[in-house]
Structures are given as structure tokens and as C-alpha cells.
Design an enzyme around this catalytic site. Structure first.
Site, mmCIF file in Angstrom:
data_model
loop_
_atom_site.group_PDB
_atom_site.id
_atom_site.type_symbol
_atom_site.label_atom_id
_atom_site.label_comp_id
_atom_site.label_asym_id
_atom_site.label_seq_id
_atom_site.Cartn_x
_atom_site.Cartn_y
_atom_site.Cartn_z
ATOM 1 C CB VAL A 36 -0.734 0.022 1.095
ATOM 2 C CG1 VAL A 36 -1.609 1.397 1.196
ATOM 3 C CG2 VAL A 36 -1.878 -1.137 1.011
ATOM 4 C CD1 TRP A 37 4.851 4.456 2.272
ATOM 5 C CD2 TRP A 37 6.359 2.784 2.148
ATOM 6 N NE1 TRP A 37 6.056 4.963 2.249
ATOM 7 C CE2 TRP A 37 7.108 4.123 2.342
ATOM 8 C CE3 TRP A 37 7.088 1.914 2.032
ATOM 9 C CZ2 TRP A 37 8.326 4.105 2.448
ATOM 10 C CZ3 TRP A 37 8.596 1.630 2.279
ATOM 11 C CH2 TRP A 37 9.196 3.235 2.457
ATOM 12 C CB SER A 39 0.056 1.467 -4.349
ATOM 13 O OG SER A 39 -0.651 1.491 -3.048
ATOM 14 C CD GLU A 40 -2.335 5.487 -1.024
ATOM 15 O OE1 GLU A 40 -2.180 6.955 -1.373
ATOM 16 O OE2 GLU A 40 -3.159 4.914 -1.303
ATOM 17 C CB ILE A 41 5.122 6.531 -2.925
ATOM 18 C CG1 ILE A 41 5.222 6.412 -1.251
ATOM 19 C CG2 ILE A 41 6.371 7.336 -3.400
ATOM 20 C CD1 ILE A 41 4.947 7.672 -0.773
#
Length: 99
Positions: A36-37, A39-41
Site C-alpha cells: 500500500v505504501w 502504491s500511494e507513493i
């Protein structure tokens, strides 16, 4: 808003997501904080359709935070090529090394 209004609003948002929300994006499958980290970046200033193939290649090479932290920055940047905003990749790499 009262607590009851907040609860009603939250319920409506979650109900909407169950009907209309995207649930099949690569980072939503086998969800981990790391995936998730990343992907968010990647999704900052970049469209979902553009991110998907880059995300898949990035995860294939750097499947966990340890792999990312141990990789040379040049290799991380190479896998980021085409996404732009390279500071995101450099900062992601630095953060992985701190973790």
C-alpha cells in the site's frame, strides 16, 4: 456534525464503496502495509492506469521493504524510469533504509 451524523455519513461512504469502489487493483490483492505504501507513493501525481505496470514490475524486483532497502539507488531509479518525479523513488528508498 453529531456522532450519529458522523456514523450515518461513514456508513453511506462504506456502502457506496461496496457497490462502486475499485477492489481489484494490484495493491489491493495480498494487501500489506509495504504494498500500500509503495502504491500511494507511485500514485502521487500519476494516474492509476499509468502506475499499474510500473507497480507490478517494481514489486517483482522489490517484493518487500528489505529488498528495496538493500538495492542500489541506481537500480531503484531504473525501475522508476517513466513514472517521473524521481524524488519519490529516492525518498521511498531512503525511508526503506530507515525502516
Amino acid at each position: 456534525m453529531s456522532n450519529s451524523d458522523n456514523t450515518t455519513f461513514a456508513t453511506r461512504i462504506l456502502d457506496w464503496y461496496q457497490i462502486h469502489g475499485r477492489k481489484t487493483l494490484p495493491w489491493q490483492q495480498d494487501k500489506t502495509p509495504y504494498r500500500v505504501w509503495v502504491s500511494e507513493i507511485m500514485l502521487q501525481q500519476t494516474q492509476v492506469a499509468t502506475v499499474i505496470p510500473y507497480y507490478q514490475r517494481f514489486m517483482a524486483r522489490f517484493p518487500d521493504v528489505q529488498a528495496l532497502a538493500q538495492a542500489p539507488i541506481d537500480e531503484v531509479l531504473h525501475h522508476w524510469t517513466g513514472l517521473g518525479y524521481y524524488a519519490r523513488a529516492r525518498n521511498l528508498h531512503k525511508a526503506a533504509q530507515q525502516i
